[in-house]
Design an enzyme around this catalytic site. Structure first.
Site: not given
Length: 174
Positions: A7, A9
């Site tokens: 991922d 963020d």
């Protein structure tokens, strides 16, 4: 070669630092990471939920996030032993596509941009591992979910947890 999906963020990019800074400036408050222990800012200030969401629809919001410490070096090292994919849930904020893509190119030029996946539900990702701060994404993922510590997920206990990129390195390379 095994695949790791990562991922962006709050795992590669320090989303919360900028979010808190903008909020504190706009509302003359002094919210800290400790205040967010086990919560998201919108839970602390529900009356400002729409204003908080507006930060994220700004097309440039995601462009200048700081890189998490050691993320570049560790991801580069991982990319020598694993197929690395970046899986970022961009569908909630479609205006973020360009900023996220440019951010990835600037800070992770050694990654193949054909391995950047802009999606919503990460259950579509076919990988052996997913490193994410969002429990929702890990619940739906069919490989092994690894929870990257963020203020909002500190009380979650049902996943293997990593607190920083050196712990990611140890998990995959030691």
């Amino acid at each position: 070669m095994k695949r790791i999906a990562i991922d962006m963020d709050e795992v590669m990019a320090d989303f919360t630092k900028k979010f808190i800074s903008l909020y504190n400036t706009d509302y003359q408050e002094a919210i800290t990471l400790e205040d967010l222990h086990g919560k998201k800012l919108r839970e602390l200030r529900p009356e400002r939920a729409e204003a908080l969401r507006n930060y994220l629809v700004d097309p440039g919001y995601f462009r200048d996030l700081e890189v998490m410490p050691d993320a570049q070096a560790v991801i580069k090292e991982l990319s020598g032993k694993y197929e690395v994919y970046i899986a970022t849930a961009a569908m909630h904020f479609p205006s973020s596509f360009t900023a996220k893509y440019e951010w990835l190119q600037e800070h992770f030029p050694f990654l193949d941009d054909q391995h950047f996946v802009f999606c919503g539900d990460k259950s579509v990702i076919k990988a052996d591992y997913l490193i994410d701060d969002n429990v929702y994404q890990l619940e739906r993922f069919t490989g092994e979910g690894i929870l990257y510590t963020a203020p909002h997920n500190v009380h979650t206990t049902e996943y293997t947890r990593v607190n920083n990129w050196q712990e990611v390195r140890s998990y995959f390379l030691d």
